[in-house]
Design an enzyme around this catalytic site. Structure first.
Site, PDB file in Angstrom:
ATOM      1  N   TYR A   1     -16.016  15.967 -15.107  1.00 31.95           N
ATOM      2  CA  TYR A   1     -16.320  14.630 -14.895  1.00 31.95           C
ATOM      3  C   TYR A   1     -17.400  14.520 -14.033  1.00 31.95           C
ATOM      4  O   TYR A   1     -17.480  14.949 -12.949  1.00 31.95           O
ATOM      5  CB  TYR A   1     -15.189  13.760 -14.707  1.00 31.95           C
ATOM      6  CG  TYR A   1     -15.615  12.221 -14.710  1.00 31.95           C
ATOM      7  CD1 TYR A   1     -15.817  11.730 -15.863  1.00 31.95           C
ATOM      8  CD2 TYR A   1     -15.492  11.598 -13.459  1.00 31.95           C
ATOM      9  CE1 TYR A   1     -16.415  10.213 -16.053  1.00 31.95           C
ATOM     10  CE2 TYR A   1     -15.889  10.144 -13.609  1.00 31.95           C
ATOM     11  CZ  TYR A   1     -16.130   9.587 -14.566  1.00 31.95           C
ATOM     12  OH  TYR A   1     -16.265   8.211 -14.914  1.00 31.95           O
TER      13      TYR A   1
ATOM     14  N   ASP B   1      -7.090  17.734 -15.081  1.00 33.10           N
ATOM     15  CA  ASP B   1      -7.484  16.315 -15.399  1.00 33.10           C
ATOM     16  C   ASP B   1      -7.084  16.058 -16.950  1.00 33.10           C
ATOM     17  O   ASP B   1      -7.887  16.574 -17.809  1.00 33.10           O
ATOM     18  CB  ASP B   1      -9.188  16.132 -15.127  1.00 33.10           C
ATOM     19  CG  ASP B   1      -9.521  14.762 -15.581  1.00 33.10           C
ATOM     20  OD1 ASP B   1      -8.861  14.124 -16.417  1.00 33.10           O
ATOM     21  OD2 ASP B   1     -10.650  14.184 -14.985  1.00 33.10           O
TER      22      ASP B   1
ATOM     23  N   ARG C   1       0.810  -1.332  -0.008  1.00 27.82           N
ATOM     24  CA  ARG C   1      -0.058  -0.174  -0.232  1.00 27.82           C
ATOM     25  C   ARG C   1       0.779   1.078   0.057  1.00 27.82           C
ATOM     26  O   ARG C   1       0.449   2.277  -0.296  1.00 27.82           O
ATOM     27  CB  ARG C   1      -1.038  -0.047   1.308  1.00 27.82           C
ATOM     28  CG  ARG C   1      -2.074   1.313   1.215  1.00 27.82           C
ATOM     29  CD  ARG C   1      -3.204   0.872   2.003  1.00 27.82           C
ATOM     30  NE  ARG C   1      -2.965   0.203   3.062  1.00 27.82           N
ATOM     31  CZ  ARG C   1      -2.731   0.656   4.310  1.00 27.82           C
ATOM     32  NH1 ARG C   1      -2.220   1.845   4.364  1.00 27.82           N
ATOM     33  NH2 ARG C   1      -2.682  -0.359   5.234  1.00 27.82           N
TER      34      ARG C   1
ATOM     35  N   LYS D   1      -8.852   4.953 -19.456  1.00 22.56           N
ATOM     36  CA  LYS D   1      -9.239   5.390 -20.721  1.00 22.56           C
ATOM     37  C   LYS D   1      -8.054   5.137 -21.603  1.00 22.56           C
ATOM     38  O   LYS D   1      -7.471   3.989 -21.920  1.00 22.56           O
ATOM     39  CB  LYS D   1      -9.586   7.063 -20.545  1.00 22.56           C
ATOM     40  CG  LYS D   1     -10.641   7.242 -19.378  1.00 22.56           C
ATOM     41  CD  LYS D   1     -11.988   6.373 -19.632  1.00 22.56           C
ATOM     42  CE  LYS D   1     -12.779   6.458 -18.264  1.00 22.56           C
ATOM     43  NZ  LYS D   1     -13.012   7.763 -17.667  1.00 22.56           N
TER      44      LYS D   1
HETATM   45  C1  LIG Z   1     -13.209   8.297 -16.237  1.00 21.82           C
HETATM   46  C2  LIG Z   1     -13.049   9.639 -15.955  1.00 21.82           C
HETATM   47  C3  LIG Z   1     -12.621  10.111 -14.618  1.00 21.82           C
HETATM   48  C4  LIG Z   1     -12.820   8.945 -13.495  1.00 21.82           C
HETATM   49  O1  LIG Z   1     -11.949   7.756 -13.804  1.00 21.82           O
HETATM   50  P1  LIG Z   1     -12.343   6.180 -13.295  1.00 21.82           P
HETATM   51  O2  LIG Z   1     -11.153   5.719 -13.395  1.00 21.82           O
HETATM   52  O3  LIG Z   1     -13.484   5.919 -14.002  1.00 21.82           O
HETATM   53  O4  LIG Z   1     -12.329   6.611 -11.618  1.00 21.82           O
HETATM   54  C5  LIG Z   1     -12.202  11.180 -14.455  1.00 21.82           C
HETATM   55  N1  LIG Z   1     -12.160  12.020 -15.447  1.00 21.82           N
HETATM   56  C6  LIG Z   1     -12.425  11.772 -16.542  1.00 21.82           C
HETATM   57  C7  LIG Z   1     -12.183  13.202 -17.672  1.00 21.82           C
HETATM   58  C8  LIG Z   1     -12.897  10.708 -16.921  1.00 21.82           C
HETATM   59  O5  LIG Z   1     -13.242  10.509 -18.196  1.00 21.82           O
END
Ligand SMILES: *Cc1c(COP(=O)(O)O)cnc(C)c1O
Length: 399
Positions: A112, A184, A59, A209
């Site tokens: 998001y 982000d 962890r 993603k």
């Molecule tokens: C999917 C997504 C998230 C969240 O990510 P997870 O891996 O699903 O927890 C945050 N920001 C954006 C722009 C996303 O597309």
């Protein structure tokens, strides 16, 4: 990029791992272990006291996870990286680390869905308030900053409407006011856009993603200054515990190697489909960062290498028509998430952004007719054939 590799395409394959350190294993081994043994009691004491480098417990750190952390740090051009069990674990660890009760956050107009949900939770439980800002000028952004503003939190392009924000301008406001800027960068990946190079402070990703690229991992990554990331590693990551597993880190190291190749193809497919969609009689609006007529095109040209693989569009019709269009598709899969080899489509108003109350959703431009398409790696002609036949069946339904 880190110091070591001149080109992104090379760093993405080599950064953070040397086979010489691992008995010649070409690929980073999976250290599938929860804990690490100490040679002596004194060594254990020193490791816990931070007086000796070395692993303690997974962890807190694991060699496979660390290889991924070093690789993403190199790719984003940051001092250090941290991996998390999901994008939201990364977002929440960063926002909780940066704020205390009574603080304030300024965010981009459009976030998001779950990030929006987290901000709501922080407001309700800890009185950490937030303001949305279009961030079209330094004055507009500065006007919302208060003594208790703890950070500026943005997405660009904004999910799902593809509005773009000027990273350099926002970073300058952050510097003037002494407030960190968090970006982000999930939609663009460091191959298309590198916020730290424009002066932003912290970059985070849903690695689920494009970084993964194969739809088989849920994960998150953060890159920034070593000091800040060390504090996150020893507080909100260690004690809240949203860590990434060694196996998932290994899959992400593997996925990353093809990131530039994949992003080129995703972007090419998106360009082709964009030019078809924008001329289709059933389509009202198309939002694509690579559109030369996009109101923020100058921003895309300045800070993005290509337009990326995502397009949002509004069809002419109702929510039911939008749903009918999805149901008419044969090749394209109905699914949230993005950045996979398969082309995916979703309905933000009832899916990713269903947690956002209707008035805020309208402000974000998320109408009932809006659909978000994540272009996969298939032949663009097959993707277009599928969209075209689904639009055609929809038009036939009106008669
Ligand atoms: C999917 C997504 C998230 C969240 O990510 P997870 O891996 O699903 O927890 C945050 N920001 C954006 C722009 C996303 O597309």
């Amino acid at each position: 990029m880190g110091e070591k590799y001149k080109h992104f395409e090379t760093a993405v394959v080599h950064e953070g791992y040397d086979s010489k350190d691992h008995v010649g294993s070409l690929v980073a081994p999976i250290f599938q272990t929860s804990t690490f043994t100490f040679d002596t009691a004194e060594q254990g004491e020193k490791r816990f006291a931070g007086q000796e480098e070395g692993y303690i417990y997974s962890r807190l750190g694991n060699p496979t996870v660390q290889a991924l952390e070093e690789r993403i740090a190199g790719l984003e051009g940051g001092e250090a990286g941290l991996a998390f069990g999901s994008g939201m674990a990364a977002v929440s660890a960063v926002l909780v680390a940066l704020t205390k009760a009574g603080d304030h956050i300024v965010c981009s107009q459009g976030l998001y869905g779950c990030t929006f949900g987290l901000l709501q939770l922080m407001k309700n439980k800890y009185n950490i308030s937030h303001d949305f800002c279009a961030m079209e000028s330094p004055e507009q952004l500065s006007a919302l900053i208060r003594p208790e503003t703890a950070c500026i939190y943005i997405e660009t392009p904004i999910n799902p409407t593809m509005k773009m924000l000027d990273l350099e301008m926002i970073a300058q406001v952050g510097k003037q006011q002494g407030i960190p800027v968090v970006v982000d960068n999930t939609f663009s990946t460091p191959y298309l856009q590198r916020p730290l190079a424009w002066g932003c402070d912290i970059v985070l990703h849903s690695a689920t993603k494009y970084i993964c690229g194969h739809g088989d991992v849920v994960g998150g990554l953060v890159v920034g200054k070593k000091e800040f990331l060390n504090s996150v590693a020893m507080t909100t990551r260690k004690d809240i515990g949203g860590i990434m597993s060694p196996f998932d880190s290994w899959l992400l190291l593997r996925g990353l190697k093809t990131l530039p190749v994949r992003m080129d193809r995703h972007s090419q497919n998106a360009c082709r489909i964009f030019s078809k969609l924008k001329n289709h009689p059933m389509i009202d609006k198309v939002y694509y960062p690579g559109d030369p007529n996009h109101p923020d095109h100058h921003i895309a040209q300045k800070q993005m290498k290509q337009g990326g693989g995502l397009i949002s569009f509004e069809i002419k019709g109702s929510k039911q028509d939008a749903q009918k269009l999805l149901n008419n598709l044969k090749l394209i899969k109905i699914a949230v998430s993005l950045g996979d080899a398969e082309t995916l489509i979703q309905h933000p108003a009832t899916m990713t952004h269903s947690v956002v109350p209707e008035p805020s959703r309208q402000e974000m431009g998320i109408t009932d007719q809006l659909l978000r398409l994540s272009l996969g790696l298939e032949a663009w002609q097959d993707i277009w054939d599928d969209l075209q036949q689904a639009l055609h069946s929809l038009a036939a339904g009106y008669k």
